[in-house]
Every structure is written in structure tokens, then in C-alpha cells.
Motif scaffolding. Structure first.
Motif, PDB file in Angstrom:
ATOM      1  N   UNK A 252       2.035 -13.019   7.476  1.00 34.60           N
ATOM      2  CA  UNK A 252       3.344 -12.708   8.146  1.00 34.60           C
ATOM      3  C   UNK A 252       3.961 -11.971   7.273  1.00 34.60           C
ATOM      4  N   UNK A 253       4.231 -12.136   5.944  1.00 35.19           N
ATOM      5  CA  UNK A 253       4.828 -11.397   4.911  1.00 35.19           C
ATOM      6  C   UNK A 253       4.283 -10.046   4.768  1.00 35.19           C
ATOM      7  N   UNK A 254       3.013  -9.606   4.952  1.00 36.48           N
ATOM      8  CA  UNK A 254       2.450  -8.344   4.666  1.00 36.48           C
ATOM      9  C   UNK A 254       2.760  -7.601   5.987  1.00 36.48           C
ATOM     10  N   UNK A 255       2.669  -8.272   7.088  1.00 35.72           N
ATOM     11  CA  UNK A 255       3.083  -7.669   8.252  1.00 35.72           C
ATOM     12  C   UNK A 255       4.472  -7.171   8.333  1.00 35.72           C
ATOM     13  N   UNK A 256       5.394  -8.080   7.782  1.00 37.75           N
ATOM     14  CA  UNK A 256       6.871  -7.625   7.811  1.00 37.75           C
ATOM     15  C   UNK A 256       7.023  -6.566   6.772  1.00 37.75           C
ATOM     16  N   UNK A 257       6.375  -6.531   5.506  1.00 39.82           N
ATOM     17  CA  UNK A 257       6.543  -5.619   4.542  1.00 39.82           C
ATOM     18  C   UNK A 257       5.732  -4.156   5.326  1.00 39.82           C
ATOM     19  N   UNK A 258       4.955  -4.205   5.949  1.00 35.72           N
ATOM     20  CA  UNK A 258       4.436  -2.836   6.261  1.00 35.72           C
ATOM     21  C   UNK A 258       5.219  -2.382   7.395  1.00 35.72           C
ATOM     22  N   UNK A 259       5.976  -3.084   8.255  1.00 33.74           N
ATOM     23  CA  UNK A 259       6.875  -2.576   9.209  1.00 33.74           C
ATOM     24  C   UNK A 259       7.974  -1.886   8.381  1.00 33.74           C
ATOM     25  N   UNK A 260       8.437  -2.607   7.346  1.00 38.10           N
ATOM     26  CA  UNK A 260       9.731  -1.968   6.747  1.00 38.10           C
ATOM     27  C   UNK A 260       9.358  -0.823   6.175  1.00 38.10           C
ATOM     28  N   UNK A 261       8.150  -0.684   5.400  1.00 32.30           N
ATOM     29  CA  UNK A 261       7.578   0.734   4.916  1.00 32.30           C
ATOM     30  C   UNK A 261       7.599   1.676   5.979  1.00 32.30           C
TER      31      UNK A 261
END
Length: 399
Positions: A252-261
Motif C-alpha cells: 500500500x505504501x509503495x502504491x501511494x508513493x508511486x501515485x505521488x511520484x
């Protein structure tokens, strides 16, 4: 009796202030920050003794020097932003005060994690007869001390080092960082980097990962990152053939980070917003939860340690040394979560090592250059007990 000045009143500053207040060796404690109200809140939470507070802009060398000369501390503990390391080192040189921090200098406009700028201060601190201790948190910090302990007591040569950092805690928020969001995201989104056979190898961010079994936690997916202690450990332990750093993240953390990027919100270069320059990551920092606010509801544990392989008496040997820390227990003791606790406790203990002369010698030092024994002898009593496992197969043997 010694005096200590702390710069920074976030979650780590809170832990440092509480732990220093519990040490009878410190006669007076001064907690400072750009926002003195945060200092006052921390000081009021410490019932055991009086903690003084003051406002200071850590970027303003002259302002810091004036405060240092007025308070006359033996050591300054820097738990502010890594952007401010050099200004605070300059202030300590000017005022004749020993220096200690938990993270290496980083230029605000260039996310480079390296010690070159601070190592360049070696001659100035040596000539002034002052000590500067770099990276005395947990990682960097205790991980370097763990490695120095292993070399001193368990190995003739260390060949392989894998530092592992697991946060298996839950804070109940959809997305939040465990320390300063700006610093945290800058670190995670950089290319991965590790040392092997005399060379630094760079890989795309978060592209290498594998499950690692952590004590009392179990398997957690762990991602290869570049972390600053790799640079100093490779320099100071020349027998190292491979050194890597791994940290856990949920999917979940990785998914959020990828969206923010993807949206450009992790950029550190200014964009124009209706005629006003705005740095997207600084704006994102304002929108994300304050890491200190996570502490009250945090549950679970962290586990940070070193898997080491090397030679002792001509025979190959494996060794694992680690600490587990409980979020809820940290909050109950000092009102902070375990990420802040594991950084703040070593910083307070490092300040004691400098103030009492144990780690006091002229120059600039990373912690693995210093005697690990007196530090580790006190670390458990300060709240971070450590454990070692000898001869167990490393989870990294196959890679």
C-alpha cells in the motif's frame, strides 16, 4: 557535571530531551528550535527536572553562536534537519562546543546523501581540539556500532554486511511517513545503491526486493535502498566486499508513493503556481500527517539489525545483531513512536559519551571509528536492548 544543548523539537527531539533529563550526568539541558512553543510543550512533559527552552534559527550561524556562548554547553546535539548540519558545525567551531548529529548533510536543492561535506571539517575540528560525531541515531548510528562490535569481538575480517530495517507497526493512517516527510520521501525515491567487489552499483529505486524474516515479526518484503552509513562503513572497514541496506515497505505504501511520484508531488524543484514558486514536496509535507502525531495510536514493533559474514581464525562465520522496539511502549515512556525512539536514544547516549570524555577526541568521526563497548554497555539500560545470534544462516546467502 555537563551541559547540553539540543537543536530540534520534533519527535526525535522529544525523545532526546526525555532521555537526557534521565541522565544525572547532565546538569542543565537547553532545548531549542525555530518554534519555541514546541520546545515548551516537550519541556512541560518532563516532570523529573527543569529543561530550559529557547528559540533559534539553525540556519543562522551568528544566532546559534550567540546562544551557545550564552548557555555554554559541553556538547550540541543536532536533531534538526540535515540541511542545517554545516551551519551548526560552523557555530560549534566558533563557540568551542563539541558536536553530534544523527543524519549527514544534504543540500536542499540536491538529494545527495554523502559525508564529503562534513568529512571536510576534519582539520578544523582537530585544530580546535573539538569532537564532531556524525550519524549517531540508529541507522546510521547503532548499525555502525553493531558492526564495530562485531569486528572487535567476533571477526578478524568482515566481508559481507546487510543492514535490515523493518517497521512492522501500524498507525491507522492511509499514508504517512515515520519521520520528516520531506527527508523521508527524498531518501526513498532515490536510486538504490550498494557496494560490491570494490564498486558502487546503482539500480532503479525500489527495484530489488525480497522477503526477510525478522525476529518476533516474521517475513516482511524488504527493499534495497542507498543509506548513508554504507559510505562510511565501506571507508572504515576496508575488508568489506559487499555492503547493502534493506528497508520494509507495505505494498500500500509503495502504491501511494508511486501515485505521488506520477503526479509530480515528490519533485524538489520549484514550479510556478500563479506567479508563486512552489516546491511540490514541501507542499506535500504540509498535507501529510506530522510523524509525531502518529505516536498515540501506533502498535507493533520495529526491528533493525546487521547480518554479517566474515572470517574468524581462518573459518567462515555468520553473525546477526539486532534490536526490536515496541511503538506502544515507547509512547508510554516518552510520548513518541518507536522510529523517533530508536533515533533519539542513541543520540542522547552519544552525547553522554562525548560529555564524559569516553568518545571525546579532536576531529570528525563516524560512530564505527569509536569504541563500541561503553556505548553498547549502556544502550540496553537506556531502553534499546540488543541481541546477537552466532552461526545462524543468513537470509541473504542465496543472493
Amino acid at each position: 557535571m555537563a551541559r547540553v544543548m539540543v537543536v530540534g523539537a520534533g519527535g526525535v527531539g522529544r525523545v532526546v530531551a526525555h532521555k537526557l533529563a534521565a541522565l544525572e550526568e547532565f546538569e542543565e539541558i537547553l532545548l531549542t528550535s525555530r518554534t519555541v512553543e514546541r520546545c515548551n510543550q516537550i519541556a512541560e512533559s518532563i516532570s523529573s527536572r527543569h529543561v530550559q527552552t529557547a528559540q533559534v534559527d539553525a540556519d543562522d550561524v551568528s544566532q546559534t553562536v550567540a546562544l551557545l556562548k550564552s548557555f555554554r554547553p559541553d556538547v550540541l546535539v543536532n536533531v534538526a534537519l540535515p540541511y542545517q548540519d554545516l551551519a551548526l558545525m560552523d557555530a560549534c567551531l566558533n563557540a568551542g562546543v563539541h558536536y553530534l548529529d544523527t543524519a549527514n548533510y544534504e543540500p536542499p536543492d540536491n538529494p545527495k546523501f554523502e559525508y564529503s561535506w562534513q568529512w571536510a571539517y576534519q582539520d578544523r575540528f582537530y585544530d580546535a581540539g573539538l569532537t564532531a560525531i556524525l550519524g549517531c541515531g540508529f541507522d546510521p548510528g547503532v548499525t555502525g556500532i553493531f558492526t564495530a562490535h562485531a569486528l572487535k569481538h567476533h571477526f578478524d575480517e568482515i566481508h559481507e554486511l546487510d543492514i535490515v530495517d523493518c517497521n512492522a507497526g501500524s498507525h491507522g493512517r492511509a499514508f504517512a511517513t515515520n519521520f520528516n516527510p520531506e527527508i523521508n520521501i527524498r531518501e526513498i525515491t532515490q536510486p538504490g545503491r550498494y557496494f560490491e567487489k570494490g564498486e558502487w552499483i546503482t539500480v532503479p529505486p525500489l527495484s530489488i526486493h525480497r522477503p526477510v524474516d525478522y525476529p518476533h515479526i516474521g517475513d516482511r518484503e524488504s527493499y534495497l535502498l542507498y543509506h548513508e552509513e554504507l559510505e562510511s562503513l565501506v571507508k572504515h572497514i576496508p575488508t568489506l566486499k559487499r555492503a547493502r541496506f534493506w528497508m520494509t515497505f507495505s505494498q500500500s505504501y509503495i502504491n501511494y508513493l508511486q501515485v505521488l511520484e506520477t503526479l509530480g508531488l515528490t519533485r524538489i524543484d520549484p514550479i510556478d503556481y500563479e506567479g508563486t514558486p512552489v516546491v511540490p514536496l514541501k507542499m506535500l509535507k504540509k498535507l501529510l500527517p506530522d510523524p509525531a502525531s502518529l505516536a498515540a495510536t501506533y502498535t507493533g514493533q520495529t526491528s533493525i539489525g546487521c547480518h554479517i559474514r566474515g572470517i574468524k581464525d581462518g573459518q567462515e562465520k555468520t553473525y546477526y545483531i539486532y534490536n526490536n522496539c515496541d511503538h506502544a511502549a515507547a509512547y508510554q515512556e516518552v510520548g513518541a513512536q518507536a522510529i523517533s525512539y530508536t533515533t533519539g536514544v542513541p543520540a542522547a547516549l552519544g552525547a553522554l559519551m562525548v560529555a564524559n570524555g569516553t568518545w571525546q577526541k579532536p576531529g570528525v568521526f563516524n560512530v564505527e571509528q569509536l569504541d563500541p563497548d561503553p556505548f553498547l554497555a549502556k544502550l540496553g539500560d537506556m531502553g534499546l536492548p540488543w541481541h546477537e545470534v552466532i552461526g545462524q544462516p543468513s537470509p541473504f546467502e542465496a543472493i
